[in-house]
Design a protein around this motif. Sequence first.
Motif, short mmCIF file in Angstrom:
data_model
loop_
_atom_site.label_atom_id
_atom_site.label_comp_id
_atom_site.label_asym_id
_atom_site.label_seq_id
_atom_site.Cartn_x
_atom_site.Cartn_y
_atom_site.Cartn_z
N SER A 148 8.42 0.08 -5.19
CA SER A 148 8.46 0.40 -3.76
C SER A 148 7.07 0.26 -3.14
O SER A 148 6.92 -0.25 -2.02
CB SER A 148 8.99 1.81 -3.56
OG SER A 148 8.95 2.17 -2.20
N ALA A 149 6.01 0.72 -3.86
CA ALA A 149 4.66 0.64 -3.34
C ALA A 149 4.22 -0.81 -3.19
O ALA A 149 3.55 -1.18 -2.20
CB ALA A 149 3.71 1.39 -4.26
N LEU A 150 4.57 -1.67 -4.14
CA LEU A 150 4.22 -3.08 -4.05
C LEU A 150 4.94 -3.76 -2.88
O LEU A 150 4.34 -4.58 -2.16
CB LEU A 150 4.57 -3.79 -5.36
CG LEU A 150 3.68 -3.46 -6.56
CD1 LEU A 150 4.23 -4.13 -7.82
CD2 LEU A 150 2.25 -3.90 -6.31
N ALA A 151 6.17 -3.40 -2.67
CA ALA A 151 6.92 -3.98 -1.55
C ALA A 151 6.30 -3.57 -0.22
O ALA A 151 6.18 -4.38 0.71
CB ALA A 151 8.37 -3.54 -1.63
N ALA B 50 3.08 -2.64 0.23
CA ALA B 50 1.74 -3.21 0.36
C ALA B 50 1.79 -4.68 0.73
O ALA B 50 0.97 -5.16 1.53
CB ALA B 50 0.97 -3.02 -0.94
N THR B 51 2.73 -5.44 0.21
CA THR B 51 2.80 -6.88 0.49
C THR B 51 3.59 -7.18 1.76
O THR B 51 3.43 -8.27 2.34
CB THR B 51 3.45 -7.59 -0.69
OG1 THR B 51 4.78 -7.05 -0.92
CG2 THR B 51 2.62 -7.43 -1.96
N GLY B 52 4.42 -6.26 2.20
CA GLY B 52 5.24 -6.50 3.38
C GLY B 52 6.36 -7.50 3.15
O GLY B 52 6.92 -8.03 4.11
N LYS B 53 6.64 -7.76 1.91
CA LYS B 53 7.69 -8.71 1.57
C LYS B 53 8.73 -8.03 0.71
O LYS B 53 8.39 -7.20 -0.15
CB LYS B 53 7.12 -9.92 0.82
CG LYS B 53 6.10 -10.72 1.62
CD LYS B 53 5.56 -11.87 0.78
CE LYS B 53 4.52 -12.67 1.57
NZ LYS B 53 3.97 -13.80 0.76
N PRO B 54 9.99 -8.35 0.92
CA PRO B 54 11.01 -7.75 0.06
C PRO B 54 10.92 -8.30 -1.36
O PRO B 54 10.66 -9.48 -1.57
CB PRO B 54 12.33 -8.15 0.75
CG PRO B 54 11.99 -9.39 1.50
CD PRO B 54 10.57 -9.25 1.95
N LEU B 55 11.10 -7.42 -2.33
CA LEU B 55 11.08 -7.81 -3.73
C LEU B 55 12.48 -7.70 -4.32
O LEU B 55 13.33 -6.96 -3.81
CB LEU B 55 10.11 -6.91 -4.53
CG LEU B 55 8.65 -6.90 -4.06
CD1 LEU B 55 7.83 -5.93 -4.91
CD2 LEU B 55 8.04 -8.30 -4.13
N ASP B 56 12.69 -8.44 -5.35
CA ASP B 56 13.99 -8.36 -6.03
C ASP B 56 14.22 -6.94 -6.54
O ASP B 56 13.30 -6.32 -7.09
CB ASP B 56 14.04 -9.34 -7.20
CG ASP B 56 13.95 -10.79 -6.73
OD1 ASP B 56 14.32 -11.05 -5.57
OD2 ASP B 56 13.50 -11.64 -7.52
N PRO B 57 15.39 -6.41 -6.33
CA PRO B 57 15.66 -5.03 -6.78
C PRO B 57 15.57 -4.92 -8.30
O PRO B 57 15.92 -5.85 -9.03
CB PRO B 57 17.07 -4.76 -6.27
CG PRO B 57 17.68 -6.10 -6.09
CD PRO B 57 16.58 -7.02 -5.68
N LEU B 58 15.08 -3.76 -8.73
CA LEU B 58 14.99 -3.51 -10.17
C LEU B 58 16.34 -3.13 -10.72
O LEU B 58 17.16 -2.48 -10.04
CB LEU B 58 14.01 -2.36 -10.45
CG LEU B 58 12.52 -2.65 -10.29
CD1 LEU B 58 11.73 -1.36 -10.49
CD2 LEU B 58 12.06 -3.70 -11.28
N PRO B 59 16.64 -3.51 -11.95
CA PRO B 59 17.87 -3.01 -12.59
C PRO B 59 17.84 -1.49 -12.66
O PRO B 59 16.78 -0.87 -12.83
CB PRO B 59 17.82 -3.64 -13.99
CG PRO B 59 16.93 -4.83 -13.85
CD PRO B 59 15.91 -4.46 -12.80
#
Length: 351
Positions: A119-122, A124-133
Motif C-alpha cells: 500500500s505504501a509503495l502504491a 508513493a508512486t501514485g500508480k496502481p500495483l497488482d494486488p497481492l495474493p
Amino acid sequence: MATRSKDLFDDSVMTFGEHLEALRTHLWKALLGLGIAMGLCLWKGDIVVRIVQRPLEAALKKYGNETKLLDDLNSDKPMWQALWETLNQDPESINRTPGEKLVPSDSLTVELPAAELHSALATATGKPLDPLPEADQAKPVALTFKSPFFSELRGLISQSEKPVTLKVEEGFMTYLKLSGVAGLLLASPWIFYQVWMFVAAGLYAHERKYVYVFGGMSLALFLLGVVFCYYLVFPFVLRFLISFNTSLGLTLQPRLSEWVTFAIILPLMFGISFQLPLVMLFLERLQIFDTKVYMQNWRFAVLAISFISMILTPADPISMLLMMAPLIGLYFFGVLLCRYASSSAEPAAAT
C-alpha cells in the motif's frame, strides 16, 4: 615401649628469643606472598574488574531498557523456575528475538507486513500495483536501512548498560582497590598457613585437630556463602533495584566505585552469616546454650534470621527468602553439629 608420636610439632620447645625469630620469619614470608599476589592482581586487574562488573552489566542489559517489569511475586512462574531461567539466560540473546540474525552496527533491519508495504509503495508512486495474493498479505517483509546514525545509537545504548565514573581518577582508584582486595584474597591461604605454622607450635595435638576440622569447615561455609550470593542473590537484588528506579521514572546510571563497594560487602556478609553452625557450636562448648535450648527456641531463631535477612538484603521478598532459607537450614545443621560433634577429649587426656 611407648610409641613415638609422628606429629610435626611434638618436639618444638623454643625459647622466647626463638619464638620472636620464628615470628619474624613467618611474617616476612607472609608479606612476600602478599606482595607477589598483589603484583599479579595489579597486572591482571582488568580481569578482576570484569568479574565484579559482570552481574551489574548483565542486569542492566536485561532490565535497564524495559519500561515495565513484573515483580517476582506477580509472576505466573514458580520462584525456582524463574530463578533457573534467570541464571541460564544468555545475556547476549536478551534483546534479540528467536532466529534473529546479527546485522552490522551501521545497519537496522525492520519487518513490515507485505500488505502495508504494498500500500505504501502504491501511494508513493501514485500508480496502481497488482494486488497481492491473499496468502501473502500477512507475510513479513524485512527491510535493511544503513546509516552511521545507527552505529552511534548502538554505541549510546551499549554505554547505558555499563557503570559510569564521575571523576577522572575514579577508574584508576577502583582498579587499585579491586586489585588490592583480590590480591589479599589470593594470598590469604599462604598468609593463614604462615600464621598457623607459628601458632601451632604452642598448641596441644587435640587442639590442632580441632583447628584442622573446624577451620576447614569455616572456610568451606564462607566460600559457599560468597558463591551463593554472587550467582543466586545478585540477579534478584539487581532486578528489584533497577525495576524500582524504572517504576519511579528515574534513569539509572550506576557508579562504578559504589557498585564495587556493594559487590564486596554483600558477599562478605553472606560468607560471615554462613558461619552460623560454628557459632552455635562455640556457644554450646562454652555451655552458654545446649542442643535442648536450640530446639526449644527454634521459632525465635527463625524470626531472628528473618529479621536479619530483611536488613541485609536491600531487595524484594524473594531476595530475603534467598538468604533466609539457607540460614534456617544452617541453623538446624548447627543443632546436629552440636549433638554429634565429639566433646569428650580433655587436654589432660590428650596425647
